[in-house]
Design a protein around this motif. Structure first.
Motif, PDB file in Angstrom:
ATOM      1  N   LEU A 180       0.789  -1.270  -0.009  1.00 27.58           N
ATOM      2  CA  LEU A 180       0.130   0.010  -0.136  1.00 27.58           C
ATOM      3  C   LEU A 180       0.362   1.059   0.547  1.00 27.58           C
ATOM      4  O   LEU A 180       0.530   1.804  -0.848  1.00 27.58           O
ATOM      5  CB  LEU A 180      -0.804  -0.002   1.648  1.00 27.58           C
ATOM      6  N   LEU A 181       1.878   1.327   0.922  1.00 24.72           N
ATOM      7  CA  LEU A 181       3.208   2.503   0.645  1.00 24.72           C
ATOM      8  C   LEU A 181       3.577   2.676  -0.334  1.00 24.72           C
ATOM      9  O   LEU A 181       3.475   4.522  -0.894  1.00 24.72           O
ATOM     10  CB  LEU A 181       4.057   2.197   2.407  1.00 24.72           C
ATOM     11  N   VAL A 182       4.181   1.493  -1.299  1.00 24.39           N
ATOM     12  CA  VAL A 182       5.129   1.457  -2.530  1.00 24.39           C
ATOM     13  C   VAL A 182       3.849   2.819  -3.425  1.00 24.39           C
ATOM     14  O   VAL A 182       3.465   2.854  -4.121  1.00 24.39           O
ATOM     15  CB  VAL A 182       5.639   0.223  -2.615  1.00 24.39           C
ATOM     16  N   SER A 183       2.164   1.466  -3.307  1.00 20.32           N
ATOM     17  CA  SER A 183       1.536   2.141  -4.662  1.00 20.32           C
ATOM     18  C   SER A 183       1.010   3.599  -4.011  1.00 20.32           C
ATOM     19  O   SER A 183       0.473   4.199  -5.106  1.00 20.32           O
ATOM     20  CB  SER A 183       0.020   1.496  -3.711  1.00 20.32           C
ATOM     21  N   GLY A 184       1.061   3.972  -3.139  1.00 16.64           N
ATOM     22  CA  GLY A 184       0.481   6.005  -2.474  1.00 16.64           C
ATOM     23  C   GLY A 184       1.545   6.547  -2.885  1.00 16.64           C
ATOM     24  O   GLY A 184       1.630   7.364  -3.394  1.00 16.64           O
ATOM     25  N   LEU A 185       3.459   5.999  -2.808  1.00 18.38           N
ATOM     26  CA  LEU A 185       4.270   6.648  -3.556  1.00 18.38           C
ATOM     27  C   LEU A 185       4.186   7.316  -5.073  1.00 18.38           C
ATOM     28  O   LEU A 185       4.604   8.088  -5.236  1.00 18.38           O
ATOM     29  CB  LEU A 185       5.640   6.240  -3.330  1.00 18.38           C
ATOM     30  N   LEU A 186       3.824   6.055  -5.469  1.00 20.46           N
ATOM     31  CA  LEU A 186       3.609   5.805  -7.101  1.00 20.46           C
ATOM     32  C   LEU A 186       2.445   7.153  -7.588  1.00 20.46           C
ATOM     33  O   LEU A 186       2.446   8.038  -8.730  1.00 20.46           O
ATOM     34  CB  LEU A 186       3.016   4.842  -7.436  1.00 20.46           C
ATOM     35  N   PHE A 187       1.155   7.127  -6.571  1.00 24.83           N
ATOM     36  CA  PHE A 187      -0.189   7.986  -6.842  1.00 24.83           C
ATOM     37  C   PHE A 187       0.639   9.007  -6.336  1.00 24.83           C
ATOM     38  O   PHE A 187       0.070  10.305  -7.846  1.00 24.83           O
ATOM     39  CB  PHE A 187      -1.133   7.269  -6.006  1.00 24.83           C
TER      40      PHE A 187
END
Length: 215
Positions: free
Chosen positions: A138-145
């Motif tokens: 979830l953290l990496v997905s938020g960083l990419l968004f």
């Protein structure tokens, strides 16, 4: 004998050709700098987040020395997100078009990512691998968004054309009707001294008695 009334032409709004649109003004430096800083921090954070997935996979494959690098990268990511907080506040304060308030998501998203990173590091030190991996995804997905949002072009304030200005649109019919009234009065002869009866002025001079002008 009075002449028959002249039929008035229906009034149509006059169509004026639209002038060339003026180019949009450049984004002022006071707005451009916070956005550039936001793009820099968001890019670095996304790169570190992707590196974390590589280091975690290397550790699970048996390379235990990658665990120390994984820990250091998490600390560096926390420092970047802390530095991004005031930048996001500047973007929110005056990062919109024409000096208006900018979007709220950089500030709220950065705060949420910081909270998620704190929970991620806590579960890592507690060896809660299942929760740690889930939070990591979830953290990496938020960083990419956040990276995609930071690199979107900033909205620029373009001057309103007469057709896009609501006040101009509301005044345009009234101006058109006034021009149409003036043209109709010219055609029917009103305002020429005949009382608006629809007659053209009687000619004067030599031969005036032999000429009868009727509408």
């Amino acid at each position: 004998m009075s002449s028959p009334p002249v039929a008035r032409t229906p009034r149509l709004p006059s169509l004026h050709p639209a002038g060339p649109s003026a180019p949009a003004p450049a984004v002022p430096p006071g707005i451009r700098l916070p956005r550039l800083l936001l793009r820099a921090t968001a890019t670095a954070s996304a790169v570190l987040g992707l590196a974390q997935t590589v280091l975690a996979g290397s550790f699970l494959n048996g390379h235990y020395e990658a665990l120390r690098a994984h820990e250091l990268a998490a600390m560096a990511l926390g420092g970047l997100l802390l530095a991004q907080l005031p930048v996001a506040a500047l973007v929110r304060r005056g990062g919109g078009a024409g000096g208006a308030r900018g979007p709220w998501w950089p500030l709220g998203g950065t705060a949420l990512l910081l909270a998620a990173l704190g929970a991620q590091m806590g579960t890592g030190y507690e060896r809660a691998v299942g929760v740690h991996v889930t939070l990591g995804v979830l953290l990496v997905s938020g960083l990419l968004f956040g990276l995609v949002g930071a690199w979107r072009p900033a909205p620029a304030l373009s001057p309103l054309s007469p057709l896009s200005d609501p006040e101009s649109v509301a005044e345009a019919p009234a101006e058109s009707e006034t021009e149409a009234d003036a043209e109709a009065e010219t055609m029917t002869g009103s305002g020429t001294g005949d009382g608006g009866a629809g007659r053209l002025p009687r000619p004067t001079g030599a031969g005036a008695g032999a000429v009868e002008v009727t509408p």
